[in-house]
Design a protein around this motif. Structure first.
Motif, PDB file in Angstrom:
ATOM      1  N   ARG A 124       7.599   5.927   0.777  1.00  0.00           N
ATOM      2  CA  ARG A 124       8.097   5.598  -0.567  1.00  0.00           C
ATOM      3  C   ARG A 124       9.194   6.597  -0.934  1.00  0.00           C
ATOM      4  O   ARG A 124       9.052   7.799  -0.688  1.00  0.00           O
ATOM      5  CB  ARG A 124       6.970   5.673  -1.580  1.00  0.00           C
ATOM      6  N   VAL A 125      10.262   6.060  -1.536  1.00  0.00           N
ATOM      7  CA  VAL A 125      11.372   6.920  -1.990  1.00  0.00           C
ATOM      8  C   VAL A 125      11.740   6.537  -3.419  1.00  0.00           C
ATOM      9  O   VAL A 125      11.628   5.369  -3.812  1.00  0.00           O
ATOM     10  CB  VAL A 125      12.601   6.778  -1.069  1.00  0.00           C
ATOM     11  N   PRO A 126      12.170   7.530  -4.234  1.00  0.00           N
ATOM     12  CA  PRO A 126      12.651   7.203  -5.591  1.00  0.00           C
ATOM     13  C   PRO A 126      14.118   6.749  -5.522  1.00  0.00           C
ATOM     14  O   PRO A 126      14.914   7.271  -4.741  1.00  0.00           O
ATOM     15  CB  PRO A 126      12.496   8.532  -6.319  1.00  0.00           C
TER      16      PRO A 126
ATOM     17  N   GLU B  56       1.559   6.875   0.354  1.00  0.00           N
ATOM     18  CA  GLU B  56       1.121   7.334   1.666  1.00  0.00           C
ATOM     19  C   GLU B  56       1.994   6.721   2.752  1.00  0.00           C
ATOM     20  O   GLU B  56       2.151   5.495   2.818  1.00  0.00           O
ATOM     21  CB  GLU B  56      -0.336   6.949   1.921  1.00  0.00           C
ATOM     22  N   ALA B  57       2.590   7.553   3.550  1.00  0.00           N
ATOM     23  CA  ALA B  57       3.443   7.053   4.627  1.00  0.00           C
ATOM     24  C   ALA B  57       2.597   6.335   5.668  1.00  0.00           C
ATOM     25  O   ALA B  57       1.406   6.597   5.821  1.00  0.00           O
ATOM     26  CB  ALA B  57       4.212   8.202   5.256  1.00  0.00           C
ATOM     27  N   ALA B  58       3.239   5.407   6.388  1.00  0.00           N
ATOM     28  CA  ALA B  58       2.551   4.643   7.431  1.00  0.00           C
ATOM     29  C   ALA B  58       3.451   4.561   8.647  1.00  0.00           C
ATOM     30  O   ALA B  58       4.670   4.504   8.530  1.00  0.00           O
ATOM     31  CB  ALA B  58       2.190   3.243   6.944  1.00  0.00           C
TER      32      ALA B  58
ATOM     33  N   HIS C  41       0.831  -1.200   0.000  1.00  0.00           N
ATOM     34  CA  HIS C  41       0.000   0.000   0.000  1.00  0.00           C
ATOM     35  C   HIS C  41       0.868   1.254   0.000  1.00  0.00           C
ATOM     36  O   HIS C  41       0.596   2.208  -0.744  1.00  0.00           O
ATOM     37  CB  HIS C  41      -0.914  -0.005   1.232  1.00  0.00           C
ATOM     38  N   VAL C  42       1.933   1.259   0.809  1.00  0.00           N
ATOM     39  CA  VAL C  42       2.817   2.428   0.855  1.00  0.00           C
ATOM     40  C   VAL C  42       3.513   2.614  -0.489  1.00  0.00           C
ATOM     41  O   VAL C  42       3.625   3.729  -1.008  1.00  0.00           O
ATOM     42  CB  VAL C  42       3.843   2.286   1.990  1.00  0.00           C
TER      43      VAL C  42
ATOM     44  N   LEU D 129      11.454   3.132   2.243  1.00  0.00           N
ATOM     45  CA  LEU D 129      12.376   3.497   3.296  1.00  0.00           C
ATOM     46  C   LEU D 129      11.690   3.183   4.620  1.00  0.00           C
ATOM     47  O   LEU D 129      10.612   3.699   4.907  1.00  0.00           O
ATOM     48  CB  LEU D 129      12.707   4.989   3.232  1.00  0.00           C
ATOM     49  N   ALA D 130      12.305   2.288   5.401  1.00  0.00           N
ATOM     50  CA  ALA D 130      11.748   1.914   6.701  1.00  0.00           C
ATOM     51  C   ALA D 130      12.679   2.419   7.787  1.00  0.00           C
ATOM     52  O   ALA D 130      13.866   2.072   7.799  1.00  0.00           O
ATOM     53  CB  ALA D 130      11.579   0.408   6.805  1.00  0.00           C
ATOM     54  N   VAL D 131      12.156   3.247   8.687  1.00  0.00           N
ATOM     55  CA  VAL D 131      12.912   3.724   9.846  1.00  0.00           C
ATOM     56  C   VAL D 131      12.370   2.984  11.073  1.00  0.00           C
ATOM     57  O   VAL D 131      11.169   3.020  11.354  1.00  0.00           O
ATOM     58  CB  VAL D 131      12.754   5.241  10.024  1.00  0.00           C
ATOM     59  N   VAL D 132      13.291   2.289  11.800  1.00  0.00           N
ATOM     60  CA  VAL D 132      12.886   1.388  12.882  1.00  0.00           C
ATOM     61  C   VAL D 132      13.505   1.866  14.188  1.00  0.00           C
ATOM     62  O   VAL D 132      14.709   2.154  14.249  1.00  0.00           O
ATOM     63  CB  VAL D 132      13.332  -0.062  12.589  1.00  0.00           C
ATOM     64  N   GLN D 133      12.655   1.959  15.240  1.00  0.00           N
ATOM     65  CA  GLN D 133      13.136   2.326  16.569  1.00  0.00           C
ATOM     66  C   GLN D 133      12.661   1.273  17.567  1.00  0.00           C
ATOM     67  O   GLN D 133      11.479   0.945  17.615  1.00  0.00           O
ATOM     68  CB  GLN D 133      12.597   3.698  16.979  1.00  0.00           C
ATOM     69  N   GLU D 134      13.596   0.724  18.362  1.00  0.00           N
ATOM     70  CA  GLU D 134      13.200  -0.263  19.379  1.00  0.00           C
ATOM     71  C   GLU D 134      12.659   0.465  20.605  1.00  0.00           C
ATOM     72  O   GLU D 134      13.293   1.393  21.120  1.00  0.00           O
ATOM     73  CB  GLU D 134      14.378  -1.146  19.779  1.00  0.00           C
TER      74      GLU D 134
END
Length: 707
Positions: free
Chosen positions: A127-129, A98-100, A92-93, A138-143
């Motif tokens: 989404r990034v080109p 659309e960012a999620a 979907h992203v 592009l996935a940014v992950v924070q624990e």
């Protein structure tokens, strides 16, 4: 990290994220091929691409220790992460741009040494080109595992604090002297020291269901049942009052209150409080019993009924047994011994039945006589079945059988004399009757004093009136060949003498006059008028030989002259032999129910042919008489209206009811004939009843039979 030529739309070098404190993941294409992970991501998940990707224009630098080559689908490199994210979300992203943001994604990760654990992460997807012309993610992950753990600890502390607050609020709300906590099913887990002070039970003895051992044996089953039902139904408030044993062995009333404590919609425990309410309970009982005693005496004029109601209030609330005695009317000082009439009694269920009502002899040295002489209550406590003074024989037998161990004898003074005596007793485990109970019973008797006084006067007046009435009713004469029976029944609701009467006399040889009458009113004036009418009728009937109608006409003239305000009804009959040696009756009726003639074979009819107005009313018509033959073994019945009249009913219905009741008694002895009518007819009790009956001999039998 070295990145090849990028598209002008994405001029951000990926190695910018190498030292970022958050994990970064970049994928390409619709199948989300692995492009880039930074060190923070690798530290989180332990996996990263190992060399350059052979895609169109993208190259990843060297990644020492990497396990997955660039271009590997991310679902193969990080299956647990992708499964928790959902491929649909990734697609979907990528498709819409659309960012999620996903919060609290729980993923199983492998740490140093191969140990696995569950961690909580927050992901931001956009989404990034890419320089290759493709679109990527592009996935940014924070624990956030540590943050969540801390938040959970805070929430647990908040729940515990709220529970403590609810306990405290419940305790204050219940105005508690004793506090206790149970499990969800009602088993006691904590008990305050106040319970030990109240009951003598240790805390350990009261845990579980041990608390019920301090409840009164008669209340224990109900207490356990109601508590089990409350915990099963999770009621919002449990409240009951039970008797609780004190260390001294006595019992006090304690109110139990409890409320459930809920967590996540489930009851996790109950918080309860117990309060000693003995004084409050005693005052409430006092008010209730005084009200019941007053109600027992209201609108009741019959002394026996009133005493029965009062005994029913005493038992079982205050005592296990209650006797009410009526004393004989005082005539000077009380005698050495007393004979009383027991007019009411009651015993608690489970005890032997009391002896039937009877007159009882109380010896001079009995507690009963002592209380009557002193005119104040006498209370005694003694070994079971062994009172310290003599009692009436049948009462002593009951005391021994029931194991009675305490008595209270209370005289009731009415108009300066002891009129009744109330005796109460207790048996078994019940505490002895104490001064407080005696005071309460005396107060209850005071509330009924006026009603008892009125009932006693009513009873005495009724007895005097009945004696006077009977003195005015002559015994029927004995006539050879005929049976005569008469009955008089006074109204149980009227204390004054009435105007009903019957009479039978022989004005001449071989002739019998039967009379029934009723003077209007139910007082002394009616009784005086009744006596005058009866005596005048006798004199007029004997004065000359004339028909019953003529006699009643002259009686009516005399009433107008002597007493112009009184009215009366009457039936005058004259029975004599006819020419064929049978019997006939001449009769006249003045405003009275007609005579009933019942044949020996059980048929009946009313004699209606000689009707006249009331006595005491002037009229110009001739007074009618009629003559009827009397069949052998027939019965002629004269009666007053109390036998057939009922309020709101046509008198014809009552006459028909009398006829149906009399026919089956045609062959019954004449005395029984009259008694069966009195008991078989549905009487209202509002009026006196007088009746006189004549039974003819069988055919050919001229022997006299007197009744």
């Amino acid at each position: 990290m070295h990145v090849g030529h990028e598209r002008e739309t994405s001029r951000i070098p990926l190695d910018l994220f190498d030292q970022a404190p958050v994990g970064v993941l970049v994928t390409a294409g619709e199948d989300h091929r692995l492009v880039y992970t930074n060190a923070a991501f690798a530290a989180m998940f332990g996996e990263r691409p190992d060399d350059g990707w052979s895609g169109d224009g993208w190259t990843c630098g060297d990644r020492p220790g990497g396990e997955w080559p660039a271009g590997t689908p991310v679902r193969e490199a990080f299956p647990d992460l992708v499964r928790r994210i959902s491929p649909d979300a990734l697609g979907h992203v990528l498709e819409t741009g659309e960012a999620a943001c996903l919060d609290e994604v729980v993923v199983t990760v492998t740490g140093p040494g191969g140990a696995s654990r569950e961690g909580s992460f927050r992901l931001s997807l956009s989404r990034v080109p890419l320089t290759s012309g493709e679109s990527g993610l592009l996935a940014v992950v924070q624990e956030i595992t540590a943050h969540l753990a801390a938040a959970r600890r805070v929430r647990v502390m908040e729940k515990e604090w709220r529970r403590i607050q609810r306990r405290y609020q419940s305790m204050v709300w219940a105005d508690a002297h004793l506090v206790w906590v149970t499990g969800p099913r009602g088993e006691v887990r904590e008990m305050s020291q106040g319970w030990q002070r109240l009951t003598g039970q240790t805390v350990e003895e009261s845990l579980g269901d041990g608390w019920s051992g301090a409840i009164h044996p008669e209340d224990r089953a109900a207490a356990e049942e109601s508590w089990d039902r409350a915990t099963e139904q999770a009621v919002s408030l449990y409240e009951q009052i039970y008797r609780v044993r004190t260390p001294e062995g006595r019992y006090r009333h304690v109110r139990f209150r409890a409320v459930p404590v809920h967590e996540d919609g489930e009851v996790v425990e109950w918080v309860g409080a117990s309060t000693d309410v003995e004084q409050e309970w005693q005052e409430a009982r006092r008010r209730r019993l005084l009200d019941r005693a007053a109600a027992a005496a209201s609108d009741i004029s019959n002394l026996e009924e009133m005493c029965e109601e009062f005994a029913g209030v005493i038992v079982p609330e205050l005592a296990d047994s209650c006797y009410v005695y009526l004393l004989p009317e005082a005539n000077g000082a009380p005698p050495a011994s007393i004979v009383t009439e027991r007019v009411a009694s009651a015993v608690r269920e489970g005890l032997p039945s009391l002896p039937p009502r009877r007159k009882e002899y109380h010896p001079a040295d009995s507690g009963f006589v002592r209380a009557v002489r002193q005119r104040r209550p006498l209370q005694a406590t003694f070994p079971p079945g062994q009172p310290p003074f003599p009692c009436a024989d049948n009462v002593m037998t009951w005391i021994k059988e029931a194991g009675e161990h305490s008595l209270a004898i209370m005289p009731v003074v009415v108009e300066g004399e002891v009129a009744t005596v109330v005796v109460t007793g207790v048996c078994g485990d019940r505490p002895p009757i104490g001064p407080d109970d005696v005071r309460l019973m005396r107060e209850m008797l005071d509330h009924t004093h006026d009603a008892v006084s009125k009932a006693l006067r009513f009873r005495r007046n009724q007895r005097v009136a009945l004696a006077l009435q009977h003195s005015l009713l002559a015994e029927p004469p004995q006539v050879p060949g005929l049976e005569i029976a008469a009955r008089y029944q006074a109204s149980p609701t009227a204390a004054e003498i009435g105007g009903d009467w019957y009479d039978a006399f022989t004005p001449s040889a071989g002739v019998l006059d039967l009379v029934i009458g009723d003077v209007a009113g139910h007082d002394l004036a009616a009784a005086v008028c009744m006596s005058q009418v009866r005596n005048m009728l006798r004199a007029l009937a004997v004065d000359r030989d004339e028909s019953p109608g003529h006699v009643l006409r002259r009686l009516n003239d005399a009433l107008e002259t002597l007493n112009g305000e009184s009215t009366a009804t009457c039936v005058l009959t004259r029975v004599e032999r006819d020419e064929e040696d049978g019997w006939r009756v001449a009769y006249s009726v003045a405003g009275h129910p007609p005579p009933l003639l019942v044949t020996g074979d059980g048929r009946s009819r009313f004699l209606r042919d000689a009707r006249n107005p009331l006595l005491g009313l002037r009229h110009g018509r001739p007074w009618a008489s009629a003559v009827e033959p009397l069949p052998p073994h027939g019965t002629l019945l004269l009666y007053t209206d109390g036998l057939v009249e009922r309020r709101g009913e046509d008198i014809g219905d009552g006459l028909e009811r009398l006829r149906r009741c009399a026919e089956p008694l045609a062959r019954a002895p004449l005395g029984r004939f009259c008694d069966e009518l009195l008991t078989g007819m549905p009487l209202t009790g509002e009026d006196d009843i007088a009746m006189i009956a004549l039974r003819l001999p069988p055919a050919g039998d001229h022997a006299g039979v007197a009744s």
